[in-house]
Design a protein around this motif. Structure first.
Motif, PDB file in Angstrom:
ATOM      1  N   PHE A 215       0.834  -1.208   0.000  1.00  0.00           N
ATOM      2  CA  PHE A 215       0.000   0.000   0.000  1.00  0.00           C
ATOM      3  C   PHE A 215       0.864   1.251   0.000  1.00  0.00           C
ATOM      4  O   PHE A 215       0.603   2.203  -0.738  1.00  0.00           O
ATOM      5  N   SER A 216       1.919   1.259   0.832  1.00  0.00           N
ATOM      6  CA  SER A 216       2.775   2.441   0.893  1.00  0.00           C
ATOM      7  C   SER A 216       3.521   2.656  -0.409  1.00  0.00           C
ATOM      8  O   SER A 216       3.705   3.789  -0.863  1.00  0.00           O
ATOM      9  N   SER A 217       3.963   1.534  -1.054  1.00  0.00           N
ATOM     10  CA  SER A 217       4.664   1.679  -2.327  1.00  0.00           C
ATOM     11  C   SER A 217       3.730   2.170  -3.429  1.00  0.00           C
ATOM     12  O   SER A 217       4.131   2.914  -4.314  1.00  0.00           O
ATOM     13  N   SER A 218       2.456   1.755  -3.361  1.00  0.00           N
ATOM     14  CA  SER A 218       1.502   2.220  -4.367  1.00  0.00           C
ATOM     15  C   SER A 218       1.143   3.687  -4.173  1.00  0.00           C
ATOM     16  O   SER A 218       0.779   4.365  -5.108  1.00  0.00           O
ATOM     17  N   MET A 219       1.253   4.186  -2.964  1.00  0.00           N
ATOM     18  CA  MET A 219       0.943   5.579  -2.698  1.00  0.00           C
ATOM     19  C   MET A 219       2.138   6.492  -2.943  1.00  0.00           C
ATOM     20  O   MET A 219       1.982   7.698  -3.054  1.00  0.00           O
ATOM     21  N   SER A 220       3.350   5.937  -3.033  1.00  0.00           N
ATOM     22  CA  SER A 220       4.533   6.773  -3.147  1.00  0.00           C
ATOM     23  C   SER A 220       4.553   7.658  -4.387  1.00  0.00           C
ATOM     24  O   SER A 220       4.989   8.809  -4.290  1.00  0.00           O
ATOM     25  N   PRO A 221       4.119   7.197  -5.585  1.00  0.00           N
ATOM     26  CA  PRO A 221       4.116   8.114  -6.726  1.00  0.00           C
ATOM     27  C   PRO A 221       3.238   9.337  -6.514  1.00  0.00           C
ATOM     28  O   PRO A 221       3.621  10.456  -6.870  1.00  0.00           O
TER      29      PRO A 221
ATOM     30  N   ASN B  65      -3.256  28.471 -15.590  1.00  0.00           N
ATOM     31  CA  ASN B  65      -2.071  28.254 -16.416  1.00  0.00           C
ATOM     32  C   ASN B  65      -0.826  27.999 -15.571  1.00  0.00           C
ATOM     33  O   ASN B  65       0.012  27.166 -15.932  1.00  0.00           O
ATOM     34  N   LEU B  66      -0.687  28.690 -14.450  1.00  0.00           N
ATOM     35  CA  LEU B  66       0.482  28.483 -13.591  1.00  0.00           C
ATOM     36  C   LEU B  66       0.438  27.117 -12.919  1.00  0.00           C
ATOM     37  O   LEU B  66       1.466  26.457 -12.767  1.00  0.00           O
ATOM     38  N   VAL B  67      -0.749  26.682 -12.517  1.00  0.00           N
ATOM     39  CA  VAL B  67      -0.891  25.331 -11.962  1.00  0.00           C
ATOM     40  C   VAL B  67      -0.558  24.292 -13.024  1.00  0.00           C
ATOM     41  O   VAL B  67       0.143  23.303 -12.756  1.00  0.00           O
ATOM     42  N   ALA B  68      -1.050  24.495 -14.244  1.00  0.00           N
ATOM     43  CA  ALA B  68      -0.754  23.560 -15.335  1.00  0.00           C
ATOM     44  C   ALA B  68       0.732  23.543 -15.660  1.00  0.00           C
ATOM     45  O   ALA B  68       1.302  22.488 -15.961  1.00  0.00           O
ATOM     46  N   ASP B  69       1.380  24.703 -15.593  1.00  0.00           N
ATOM     47  CA  ASP B  69       2.808  24.786 -15.870  1.00  0.00           C
ATOM     48  C   ASP B  69       3.609  23.968 -14.863  1.00  0.00           C
ATOM     49  O   ASP B  69       4.563  23.269 -15.219  1.00  0.00           O
ATOM     50  N   ARG B  70       3.215  24.041 -13.595  1.00  0.00           N
ATOM     51  CA  ARG B  70       3.911  23.257 -12.569  1.00  0.00           C
ATOM     52  C   ARG B  70       3.617  21.766 -12.728  1.00  0.00           C
ATOM     53  O   ARG B  70       4.507  20.932 -12.542  1.00  0.00           O
ATOM     54  N   LEU B  71       2.384  21.421 -13.072  1.00  0.00           N
ATOM     55  CA  LEU B  71       2.054  20.013 -13.305  1.00  0.00           C
ATOM     56  C   LEU B  71       2.876  19.436 -14.449  1.00  0.00           C
ATOM     57  O   LEU B  71       3.304  18.278 -14.394  1.00  0.00           O
TER      58      LEU B  71
ATOM     59  N   THR C 103       2.860  15.122  -5.323  1.00  0.00           N
ATOM     60  CA  THR C 103       2.384  16.183  -4.443  1.00  0.00           C
ATOM     61  C   THR C 103       3.544  16.957  -3.837  1.00  0.00           C
ATOM     62  O   THR C 103       3.533  18.193  -3.764  1.00  0.00           O
ATOM     63  N   SER C 104       4.574  16.216  -3.404  1.00  0.00           N
ATOM     64  CA  SER C 104       5.735  16.866  -2.794  1.00  0.00           C
ATOM     65  C   SER C 104       6.459  17.753  -3.797  1.00  0.00           C
ATOM     66  O   SER C 104       6.837  18.888  -3.485  1.00  0.00           O
ATOM     67  N   ASN C 105       6.650  17.261  -5.022  1.00  0.00           N
ATOM     68  CA  ASN C 105       7.321  18.060  -6.049  1.00  0.00           C
ATOM     69  C   ASN C 105       6.504  19.282  -6.428  1.00  0.00           C
ATOM     70  O   ASN C 105       7.053  20.351  -6.707  1.00  0.00           O
ATOM     71  N   PHE C 106       5.194  19.123  -6.456  1.00  0.00           N
ATOM     72  CA  PHE C 106       4.329  20.269  -6.773  1.00  0.00           C
ATOM     73  C   PHE C 106       4.443  21.348  -5.708  1.00  0.00           C
ATOM     74  O   PHE C 106       4.511  22.540  -6.018  1.00  0.00           O
ATOM     75  N   MET C 107       4.492  20.938  -4.455  1.00  0.00           N
ATOM     76  CA  MET C 107       4.541  21.888  -3.358  1.00  0.00           C
ATOM     77  C   MET C 107       5.916  22.543  -3.193  1.00  0.00           C
ATOM     78  O   MET C 107       6.065  23.446  -2.375  1.00  0.00           O
ATOM     79  N   ASP C 108       6.911  22.103  -3.953  1.00  0.00           N
ATOM     80  CA  ASP C 108       8.230  22.730  -3.870  1.00  0.00           C
ATOM     81  C   ASP C 108       8.252  24.114  -4.501  1.00  0.00           C
ATOM     82  O   ASP C 108       9.190  24.875  -4.278  1.00  0.00           O
ATOM     83  N   SER C 109       7.263  24.424  -5.292  1.00  0.00           N
ATOM     84  CA  SER C 109       7.195  25.719  -5.976  1.00  0.00           C
ATOM     85  C   SER C 109       6.237  26.643  -5.239  1.00  0.00           C
ATOM     86  O   SER C 109       5.052  26.333  -5.089  1.00  0.00           O
ATOM     87  N   ARG C 110       6.742  27.777  -4.793  1.00  0.00           N
ATOM     88  CA  ARG C 110       5.880  28.750  -4.105  1.00  0.00           C
ATOM     89  C   ARG C 110       4.854  29.350  -5.059  1.00  0.00           C
ATOM     90  O   ARG C 110       3.708  29.607  -4.674  1.00  0.00           O
ATOM     91  N   ILE C 111       5.276  29.586  -6.293  1.00  0.00           N
ATOM     92  CA  ILE C 111       4.338  30.135  -7.276  1.00  0.00           C
ATOM     93  C   ILE C 111       3.177  29.179  -7.494  1.00  0.00           C
ATOM     94  O   ILE C 111       2.016  29.591  -7.595  1.00  0.00           O
TER      95      ILE C 111
END
Length: 303
Positions: free
Chosen positions: A11-17, A287-293, A22-30
């Motif tokens: 379960f934890s390995s399936s949730m890791s991606p 657009n900024l959310v899409a750019d980060r995604l 989420t973690s990479n997305f939250m690295d950007s303040r913008i």
């Protein structure tokens, strides 16, 4: 190792991606600020009937005597028009909130329908291959050779004005983006081992497409769909501004901008400027959310 610990590990390995994305997305303040602004815009649109001091499209609640009041003015009944009123006496804050509702609704609904149509056509063509794939791609190439607004204008000239007509025009002018995107990804996924195994097991084609091929094509489609929602909102606003989109009885940011355009030179800027700012905030945040995604889902393309 016990079965319980093994299930927890799986379960934890399936949730890791998901956690990693989420973690990479939250690295950007913008990206965080843009997402927060977007959430506030959506909440404000949903709560428009409760946040507004009037229904700007209910004739019983507006007074022509309050026409074109400057921002901060008060009406005879004590209401304060913080952003002024338009030429019909409608409170601009209320009109913008109601306009956001229809603009977001049209953008999201048309984007979802174009996503479903384009993805289905692209997957079917890629999986079938041969003449069907070539025919679909030639149709996609022809459509992508024209600006979406031109296609929408032609369709609305034939169909007329109305919310349903605008939705249909937006869907038919955007599906090709999804078909091209899903085909580019599906061509790579089609040759992988899991697809070969699914074909060898003689699974039904619909199951191979939906259960196996589609999930692996979703990351780029998510980015394209987010961008196209913003494009649909802009396109609807442009069509309404030109007078071929939504009827005047429907609230829309494009109509609000068009209604006040003739008063800008006379100094009554707020009738057009404030709806334009609201449209800019909504589209820019998407657009900024899409750019980060795009950066998160495609690490090789990070800048």
């Amino acid at each position: 190792m016990s079965s319980e610990s093994m299930s927890e590990k799986a379960f934890s390995s399936s949730m890791s991606p998901l956690r990693q994305v989420t973690s990479n997305f939250m690295d950007s303040r913008i990206a965080i600020v843009s997402l927060g602004v977007l959430i506030l815009v959506v909440i404000a649109a949903l709560l428009a009937p409760w946040l507004s001091i009037q229904n700007p499209y209910d004739l019983a609640q507006i007074d022509i005597m309050d026409s074109r009041l400057v921002p901060g003015s008060k009406s005879l009944d004590g209401n304060t028009y913080w952003l002024g009123t338009d030429d019909q006496g409608r409170d601009m804050v209320s009109a913008i909130l109601y306009g956001l509702r229809i603009s977001l609704w049209v953008g999201i609904l048309s984007g979802a329908a174009a996503f479903a149509l384009g993805t289905l056509i692209g997957l079917l063509g890629t999986y079938a291959g041969g003449r069907l794939d070539a025919l679909i791609m030639r149709a996609v190439d022809i459509q992508l050779g024209f600006p979406p607004i031109l296609i929408a204008l032609i369709l609305l000239a034939l169909l007329g004005r109305g919310v349903d007509k605008v939705l249909l025009a937006l869907i038919l002018s955007q599906w090709a983006f999804y078909a091209r995107t899903v085909r580019a990804t599906a061509l790579v996924e089609r040759e992988k081992e899991y697809m070969e195994a699914a074909r060898n097991l003689e699974l039904p084609p619909w199951r191979i497409l939906i259960r196996h091929l589609l999930p692996n094509c979703l990351p780029p489609l998510i980015v394209v769909s987010t961008v196209n929602v913003a494009n649909a909102i802009q396109l609807e606003a442009t069509l309404s501004f030109l007078g071929v989109g939504l009827p005047i009885t429907e609230p829309s940011l494009g109509l609000l901008i068009a209604n006040g355009f003739q008063y800008i030179l006379s100094g009554q800027y707020w009738i057009s400027v404030f709806p334009g700012i609201a449209l800019l905030i909504a589209v820019a945040s998407i657009n900024l959310v899409a750019d980060r995604l795009r950066d998160v889902l495609n690490p090789r393309g990070q800048r």
